[in-house]
Design a protein around this motif. Structure first.
Motif, short mmCIF file in Angstrom:
data_model
loop_
_atom_site.label_atom_id
_atom_site.label_comp_id
_atom_site.label_asym_id
_atom_site.label_seq_id
_atom_site.Cartn_x
_atom_site.Cartn_y
_atom_site.Cartn_z
N UNK A 171 0.86 8.25 0.53
CA UNK A 171 0.84 8.16 1.93
C UNK A 171 0.02 7.18 2.56
N UNK A 172 -1.10 6.72 1.84
CA UNK A 172 -1.95 5.62 2.36
C UNK A 172 -0.95 4.15 2.54
N UNK A 173 0.05 4.35 1.65
CA UNK A 173 0.75 3.13 1.64
C UNK A 173 1.68 2.86 2.69
N UNK A 174 2.10 4.18 3.32
CA UNK A 174 2.66 4.23 4.49
C UNK A 174 2.11 3.64 5.65
N UNK A 175 0.81 4.11 5.67
CA UNK A 175 -0.12 3.71 7.04
C UNK A 175 -0.54 2.33 7.00
N UNK A 176 -0.20 1.57 5.74
CA UNK A 176 -0.81 0.27 5.86
C UNK A 176 -0.02 -0.82 6.83
#
Length: 176
Positions: A171-176
């Protein structure tokens, strides 16, 4: 075929034991009436998956309260563990689809493993993360298809924790 051949229960057991090494990799648990249930996710497999999780860095800086508020299936963890694992599997696939779409890759209508392969080849997820997805996807798929049967609560908790933290990492990769 051969009437002169005497096959008794001992012969059958020996044949089954001879075949076990080839089929054990496809069996995750075994239940024999009267003897009990055995989880066939060995400590070595758990350690290998844990190593992939550590390499992926999913256990650093993750707070339990933050994770639990992000996913609706999290509250089912103790009420209906099998449904919670199925929810984890569905959420994992949704996250991978979003990663594929965000990076304009062709593959959002493929299965979990193929999307993982595409994302890994394009260096969107690390090899440790992809290994972790491959490692837990069998258990999650069995949960979705109601094929888990009885489960070992310790194994469930461990797979659930690893999966949720992996999901948070993706999910953190989506917000990058």
């Amino acid at each position: 075929m051969k009437p002169e051949l005497n096959i008794d229960s001992i012969s059958v057991m020996l044949i089954v034991l001879a075949l076990v090494p080839w089929f054990i990799q496809y069996i995750k648990s075994l239940e024999i009436n009267g003897l009990g249930k055995v989880e066939l996710i060995t400590e070595d497999q758990k350690q290998a998956i844990q190593k992939n999780a550590d390499e992926a860095g999913i256990f650093t800086g993750t707070k339990e309260n933050k994770i639990s508020s992000n996913y609706t299936f999290y509250n089912l963890r103790y009420e209906d563990p099998k449904l919670a694992l199925a929810g984890l599997r569905i959420e994992l696939e949704k996250t991978l689809i979003k990663l594929v779409e965000k990076n304009s890759l062709d593959g959002q209508r493929l299965g979990l493993n193929k999307m993982t392969n595409i994302l890994s080849k394009n260096n969107i997820i690390t090899s440790s993360e992809s290994s972790l997805i491959y490692d837990i996807s069998g258990i999650l798929n069995r949960a979705v298809h109601s094929q888990l049967g009885e489960y070992n609560s310790e194994t469930f908790d461990w797979v659930f924790d690893v999966g949720v933290k992996l999901l948070d990492s993706l999910g953190k990769k989506l917000s990058e």
